[in-house]
Design a protein around this motif. Structure first.
Motif, PDB file in Angstrom:
ATOM      1  N   ARG A 155      45.843  40.020  32.021  1.00 16.62           N
ATOM      2  CA  ARG A 155      44.945  40.873  32.823  1.00 16.62           C
ATOM      3  C   ARG A 155      43.435  40.871  31.948  1.00 16.62           C
ATOM      4  N   ARG A 156      43.738  41.491  30.604  1.00 23.44           N
ATOM      5  CA  ARG A 156      42.649  41.705  29.900  1.00 23.44           C
ATOM      6  C   ARG A 156      41.964  40.335  29.485  1.00 23.44           C
ATOM      7  N   GLU A 157      42.770  39.253  29.065  1.00 24.97           N
ATOM      8  CA  GLU A 157      41.871  38.041  29.269  1.00 24.97           C
ATOM      9  C   GLU A 157      41.109  37.527  30.288  1.00 24.97           C
ATOM     10  N   ASN A 160      37.849  39.614  30.524  1.00 33.47           N
ATOM     11  CA  ASN A 160      36.753  39.151  29.701  1.00 33.47           C
ATOM     12  C   ASN A 160      36.219  37.682  30.143  1.00 33.47           C
TER      13      ASN A 160
END
Length: 230
Positions: A155-157, A160
């Motif tokens: 989810r973080r990737e 971004n």
């Protein structure tokens, strides 16, 4: 009755089935995200009337469940590696790769478990990798821990990736644009540990970051599996 248990309606002059509906929905989501998916838009993609889709799918949530299960078919490895650690590593990387192909999947990971055949086979794969190495509760917690890391990292990737697309700035360009502000804040001396991390820390790409974090989580699981029962 779930969408997988419900029989499909009889054939009509314009061919239609759940497989074609799901393929069209996945294509729309790949092009424009989940907000681009509606029963009306899927019907238009298939050149069918929207009401016909209700014979196959009752709600958009059911459609999302079917879409997720379709991608789980891409995630599920063909063979079960003999080593539990390799099995969980392969499954994690295949999950990440599938989500990079279908960014919308990041929005649906981590919620209630999907009950489609491919999702259930995926769960079976991860549990079977650890079967017999510890008691059932420990095995379940281990699988949940790895899954939580994978979901959070993905989810973080994806966040971004979406930020770069929305701003038109690469990570390096964003850092340069905000560099003066960060420099001023660090110069105040209020954030000495952060300053050290910024100035002395090594920059890594998304692949290395994901792989390193995954290895650390698997190390923790391995340590737990070798602990004597309390």
């Amino acid at each position: 009755m779930t969408v997988w248990d419900r029989p499909e309606p009889p054939a009509r002059p314009v061919p239609l089935d759940r497989e074609r509906i799901v393929a069209a929905a996945v294509a729309l989501a790949d092009e424009g995200g989940l907000e681009a998916v509606s029963l009306r838009k899927v019907a238009a993609r298939l050149d069918a009337g929207p009401m016909r889709l209700y014979g196959y799918i009752s709600t958009k949530e059911e459609l999302f469940d079917l879409m997720v299960d379709e991608v789980y078919a891409e995630i599920l490895p063909e063979e079960q590696p003999g080593d539990w650690r390799e099995a969980l590593r392969v499954h994690a990387h295949r999950t990440r790769q599938a989500t990079l192909r279908h960014e919308w999947l990041a929005d649906l990971l981590g919620g209630r478990p999907t009950l489609g055949p491919n999702a259930l086979a995926s769960t079976e794969f991860t549990l079977a990798a650890l079967d017999g190495l510890a008691d059932l509760d420990t095995v379940r917690r281990a699988v949940e821990t790895v899954s939580a890391y994978v979901t959070g990292a993905i989810r973080r990737e994806i966040a971004n990736v979406r930020a770069e697309r929305a701003t038109g700035l690469s990570k390096r360009e964003w850092q340069r644009a905000h560099g003066p502000h960060v420099t001023r804040m660090l110069a105040t001396g209020r954030f000495p540990t952060l300053a050290k991390a910024v100035h002395d820390g090594r920059e890594v790409d998304a692949d290395e970051s994901f792989t390193t974090g995954l290895d650390w989580v698997l190390d923790a699981v391995a340590a737990k599996l070798t602990q004597p029962p309390s």
